[in-house]
Design a protein around this motif. Structure first.
Motif: not given
Length: 117
Positions: A9-30
Motif C-alpha cells: 500500500g501507499g500514496l499514489v496519484q490518480p491514474g497510477g498503479s499499485l500491487r498489493l501482496s498478502c503473504a499467508a502462513s499457519g494454514f493450508t493456503f491452497s
C-alpha cells in the motif's frame, strides 16, 4: 499460528498503479478462497475481489472491474491485487481474507491505499 500479512500500500496519484501482496502462513493456503476487501472512512467494508483455491474463477466488484486483477501463487502462499487506473474513490484500507468456512476465516491487519494528487 495463522498470519496474513499485507504489503504494497501507499500514496499514489490518480491514474497510477499499485500491487498489493498478502503473504499467508499457519494454514493450508491452497484450500482457501482468498479475498481482498476494502474499507473507506465512514463506510462499510466491501468485497473487492475474490479468487478460488486453484486460481479460477475470479470475481470483482463492479467498481473495480477492468482495473483490478486478483491472482495467487499457491507455491508461495501469496495472493496479489494489481490495481491500475486508480481513482480517489479507491482510497481505503485494504484487507486480505482467507475463507474456508465460517469457522476457518482469517483476516490480515490491512494496508492503507491513498489515491490523491
Amino acid at each position: 499460528q495463522v498470519q496474513l500479512v499485507e504489503s504494497g500500500g501507499g500514496l499514489v496519484q490518480p491514474g497510477g498503479s499499485l500491487r498489493l501482496s498478502c503473504a499467508a502462513s499457519g494454514f493450508t493456503f491452497s484450500r482457501y478462497v482468498m479475498n481482498w476487501y476494502r474499507q473507506a472512512p465512514g463506510k462499510e467494508r466491501e468485497l473487492v475481489a475474490a479468487i478460488a483455491s486453484n486460481g479460477f474463477p475470479t470475481s470483482y466488484a463492479d467498481s473495480v472491474k477492468g482495473r483490478f486483477t486478483i491472482s495467487r501463487d499457491n507455491a508461495k502462499n501469496t495472493v496479489y491485487l494489481q490495481m491500475n487506473s486508480l481513482k480517489p474513490e479507491d482510497t481505503a484500507v485494504y484487507y486480505c481474507n482467507a475463507w474456508l468456512t465460517l469457522t476457518y476465516n482469517y483476516w490480515g491487519q490491512g494496508t492503507q491505499v491513498t489515491v490523491s494528487s
